[in-house]
Write a protein that holds these residues in place. Structure first.
Motif, short mmCIF file in Angstrom:
data_model
loop_
_atom_site.label_atom_id
_atom_site.label_comp_id
_atom_site.label_asym_id
_atom_site.label_seq_id
_atom_site.Cartn_x
_atom_site.Cartn_y
_atom_site.Cartn_z
N SER A 160 8.35 -4.66 8.13
CA SER A 160 7.48 -3.51 7.87
C SER A 160 8.31 -2.25 7.69
N TRP A 161 7.68 -1.23 7.11
CA TRP A 161 8.40 0.05 6.98
C TRP A 161 8.76 0.59 8.36
N GLN A 162 7.91 0.32 9.33
CA GLN A 162 8.20 0.79 10.68
C GLN A 162 9.49 0.15 11.21
N SER A 192 4.69 -3.25 -5.75
CA SER A 192 3.89 -3.33 -4.53
C SER A 192 4.67 -3.91 -3.36
N ALA A 247 2.55 1.63 -5.78
CA ALA A 247 2.86 1.66 -4.35
C ALA A 247 1.59 1.29 -3.58
N ILE A 248 1.74 0.45 -2.56
CA ILE A 248 0.54 0.00 -1.85
C ILE A 248 0.03 1.06 -0.87
N ARG A 249 -1.19 0.86 -0.43
CA ARG A 249 -1.77 1.63 0.67
C ARG A 249 -1.16 1.06 1.95
N VAL A 250 -0.71 1.93 2.82
CA VAL A 250 -0.21 1.41 4.09
C VAL A 250 -1.25 1.49 5.19
N GLN A 251 -2.36 2.13 4.88
CA GLN A 251 -3.49 2.19 5.82
C GLN A 251 -4.77 2.38 5.00
N PRO A 252 -5.93 2.21 5.65
CA PRO A 252 -7.17 2.63 5.00
C PRO A 252 -7.09 4.12 4.66
N GLU A 253 -7.75 4.51 3.59
CA GLU A 253 -7.71 5.93 3.20
C GLU A 253 -8.26 6.83 4.32
N TRP A 254 -9.19 6.31 5.08
CA TRP A 254 -9.73 7.07 6.22
C TRP A 254 -8.59 7.59 7.10
N CYS A 255 -7.61 6.72 7.34
CA CYS A 255 -6.47 7.09 8.18
C CYS A 255 -5.53 8.05 7.44
#
Lengths: 556, 556
Positions: B455-457, B495, B537-545
């Protein structure tokens, strides 16, 4: 079937044996996916006439069948897929130049068949759908014929026909004529779940997914439209929910968008099973209707929800139950499917424990949490049943429902033993989002909750009737791959889904027991064909392996 | 720096503290990635004048700097990125309407600086590259200024400048003026490895990757051009290797393609480190030169190679060593970089044990395997040194080399203790292909060899100097993410790489110790900006976050 009497038939076998026989020598020569139930092939070359055409003997053939024929002709012209062998079929030129020419394919319905659109046929109850077809492609240049009881069957046959052909510089051809096929699916429900709530997908992406699904004969788009994070669905009478709960005004499926998607799907042999998950997974409704949502955005969210943000419908309140019944009924009227999903999973009790209106209501009525929930389900499912829908749920609740089993494949037996019809959606086999890292927080050592990645090999190995009696097995309706959208969007929807989800398309059409090694060359072929059609299906191996079936197997 | 004297400066801190201070309140307001070494920001709104322009005080500014300015202006006009808060910055309208207007940015080189192209500067030896810049964007409407010792530094500053701005319906603006920045990287080598041999990538995909790399200030494309499966590189004097070893005539990088890629990269502050891995990873050369390859396509491949197909150069034969020296020299002449990679990893001894020419030669000379290999390296590296190249390898071999450490982060200390300069490429932190299933065979329970997904983390948490003394730490040149191509192609290159690989771009520019939680809002921003520029580039979280920094952290 006179047309094939005079030619050599190499194989006359059933699905399982066909797949086992498709060893490296033969498999790359044709790439039918999902595998046919009964397939006879030969070893003659046959090419399409420049004037090749498809006709039907159906009087007043429905428009969606007509359109499907046009699309098939377009694929035959545009696919330009070189055969997946070293040289990409350049060695076929000599035999193809001498081959007979196929001038036409004729589609017919069996005598006495009712003439309905493809859409009408795929929107029937699961047990009433007839997707069978027979297809004969003679090697001697006489016309090809396809017969079915329904336009849906003919549509499935067209998908097969369009997978038979390769292209070299000169011709569109096969080297495996004649073909004689009798085909029908083992299970009627072959689905893909798409979550458009965590991140939004434009209509064009959904349509592209529907196209690909139709190429591998999938039959259900399980559309998880809304969730706690966003509510991108415009429901007549309830537009404030989407107006205040969508990510943006352009991230809303209008009623016309829904009509468009449902129509597009139906014409491609796909039923759209809309899902408005509730009473959990509904936080965002509080933006428009705060009175109906308990613990909205309560923190720490992990105490009150399985993912952020916390917030659930106050199901115990009669006003909320009626509100939900009303908006479900209104949403159900947007969908021509016989089915409508209410999810019902991951209800968090801590949220309600601290919710004064809920506690007050439970105290006033003396009802338990479960009794109140049962009342809520009765009311809301009643509203759907009144709209002619069969509720589909993610947890067994009331027995008029069809149950999607998702937590684990190990839960299936318990559910069918209660008499529920089941859709397989086990996270340990069919969740496309697993194994891509944890999206919550910055913990470097966190993995996705359903690690590891579910490979195509894993889902392909699934046995839908493992540990079930025949009676129990009869309750299995099929299954689906799921793409949950926490880390997905238009950017990776193709590459995360294809060709991986084709594995369940074959599993639930052809039945279990397929041999992954012999399937792989065909999976390459279907993935290469997807790419020729503009879909970003990933490579599942180096091209060196794709051109040399079997050579990259661990044992070779 | 008079321009900012009169305004309130909120933060004057160093990198690590800046990042920690970028808590949810401030972080979303600006999205500089990688984080600047020294960053002062304010809280004033400032908008770009419709006539905003960028000028330079450099006499005869090089063409690639001129082009970079034009691209920057294009991004400022086209990005149209709404600020990542609920409402996407619509609430900024009032303050922005009253804001001062920035009319120009002026680029200057420090007095006495040599005027070279960006490409020339980034092709210097790692220790000689100067990427530092200072950037002042006053809030009072006076002109912005940027200064550096090199055009490369100015180019890095332009990447920073283009990340400062959001767009609403009316304006392109920031709410964090003034900016005062002094910036330079901790490590000169910030790379991405792309493997174009397992599956082929068209030039356009490589160029798109170079664009994205430049936006996050990466400095090296480590181009693993060829491998056992295919040889897509046209080398003058050796064109039969690609003619017979590429997947197809259209899957070859011609000399003009290479020139194009190298030029495109140089103009974007990226050095292209070509890698022709040998003597392993070379099977396909046997199509053109069978005499130089041992055990070509030997089976079972797993006995003779780490992945199919088996086959390696007969390094012990003087004729083969000379052949390799010649084609390496010819390939090296295609590359203006100071560096050239020969890989050298995963040599399989069983392949040579059964190879008669190799055994005969070893017997005749009385040399051991290791001695013969050492001779081969001396010959082939000698040819590269003669071309002015520093060899880069994946295993420590001879001490004139730069070593990429890839097997595990745990191997680093042993390598630097031998005095080698090191590039970090640990598979347990930086391999982008891990965790996507096993591509060999059909075993449903097999996972990728380097499971789980990185993961990026995970990569963001890496410490480049862990367990090293200061002397040893000084040997660290930086590091890279790697995309091995067994299951990758143009379909998923964006992606699978973005925004994940941005984590190492920041790690090696800004140094270790960044806080993942405070980095996440900026990572969202850089990913959203990539998407506005057409990168998947992918979403790394829901847009809400993404719109609510910190709210989805496990602890919030």
């Amino acid at each position: 079937m006179g047309a094939i009497v005079s030619v050599r038939v190499d194989m006359v076998v059933d699905t399982k044996d066909v797949r086992d026989a498709l060893a490296s020598v033969v498999a790359p020569a044709f790439a039918l996916w999902p595998q046919q139930r009964n397939l006879q092939t030969g070893s003659s070359a046959l090419k399409l006439a420049p004037s090749f055409h498809i006709t039907t003997t159906i009087h007043n053939a429905p428009e969606d069948l007509h359109d499907a024929v046009l699309r098939t002709l377009e694929f035959l012209k545009m696919d330009k897929l070189g055969r997946l062998v070293v040289g990409r079929g350049s060695g076929d030129a000599t035999v193809v130049s001498r081959a007979r020419t196929l001038s036409s394919l004729t589609l017919s319905l069996s005598e006495g068949s009712e003439i309905n659109s493809i859409a009408t046929e795929v929107r029937k109850a699961l047990e009433d759908r007839d997707e069978a077809y027979t297809l004969h492609v003679p090697a001697d240049g006489s016309d090809a014929t396809m017969t079915a009881n329904t336009t849906l069957g003919l549509f499935r046959g067209l998908a097969t026909f369009s997978q038979m052909w390769y292209t070299n510089d000169e011709d569109t051809y096969t080297i495996n004529a004649p073909f004689s096929i009798q085909d029908s699916p083992v299970y009627p429900y072959r689905g893909l779940l798409l979550d458009t709530a965590r991140n939004f997908f434009p209509v064009s992406d959904i349509k592209r997914m529907l196209d690909v699904m139709s190429w591998v004969k999938m039959s259900v788009l399980h559309w998880h439209v809304v969730d706690s994070q966003s509510f991108p669905l415009e429901i007549p009478g309830f537009i404030n929910i989407s107006r205040l709960g969508a990510y943006s005004p352009s991230s809303i499926y209008s009623t016309l968008d829904v009509e468009d998607i449902v129509h597009y799907a139906g014409a491609r042999g796909i039923d759209v099973l809309m899902e408005l998950d509730n009473p959990g997974h509904t936080t965002i409704i509080h933006k428009a209707f705060p009175e109906h949502v308990a613990c909205p955005e309560a923190t720490p969210w992990a105490t009150y929800a399985s993912e952020p943000p916390a917030g659930q419908l106050r199901f115990a309140l009669p006003g909320t139950a009626n509100f939900v019944a009303d908006f479900l009924a209104a949403a159900a009227r947007m969908s021509p499917s016989k089915y409508f999903s209410t999810g019902g999973d991951e209800l968090n009790t801590a949220c309600y424990d601290q919710d004064a209106p809920t506690q007050k209501q439970l105290n006033a009525t003396g009802k338990t949490f479960s009794e109140a929930l049962s009342d809520f389900i009765t009311t809301t499912h009643g509203a759907l049943v009144a709209q002619g829908k069969t509720p589909v749920v993610s947890e067994p609740l009331l027995n008029e429902t069809l149950v999607k089993v998702w937590i684990s494949s190990e839960n299936v037996a318990a559910v069918v033993r209660k008499g529920f019809k089941v859709i397989h959606a086990a996270s340990d086999y069919f969740y496309l989002d697993c194994g891509a890292g944890e999206w919550i927080g910055a913990d470097p050592d966190a993995n996705s909750w359903c690690d590891p990645f579910k490979s195509w090999q894993k889902s392909y190995s699934f046995d839908p009737t493992a540990n079930l009696t025949d009676t129990e097995a009869a309750l299995i309706q099929g299954g689906e791959h799921s793409l949950w959208g926490e880390q997905s969007g238009p950017e990776n929807v193709d590459s995360i889904t294809w060709p991986r989800a084709a594995s369940s398309a074959e599993l639930f059409w052809s039945g279990p027991g397929g041999n992954g090694s012999t399937a792989l060359p065909r999976l390459h072929d279907v993935a290469y064909r997807m790419r020729t059609r503009g879909v970003k299906a990933i490579r599942v191996q180096p091209e060196w392996c794709a051109l040399r079936p079997g050579k990259c197997d661990l044992t070779s």
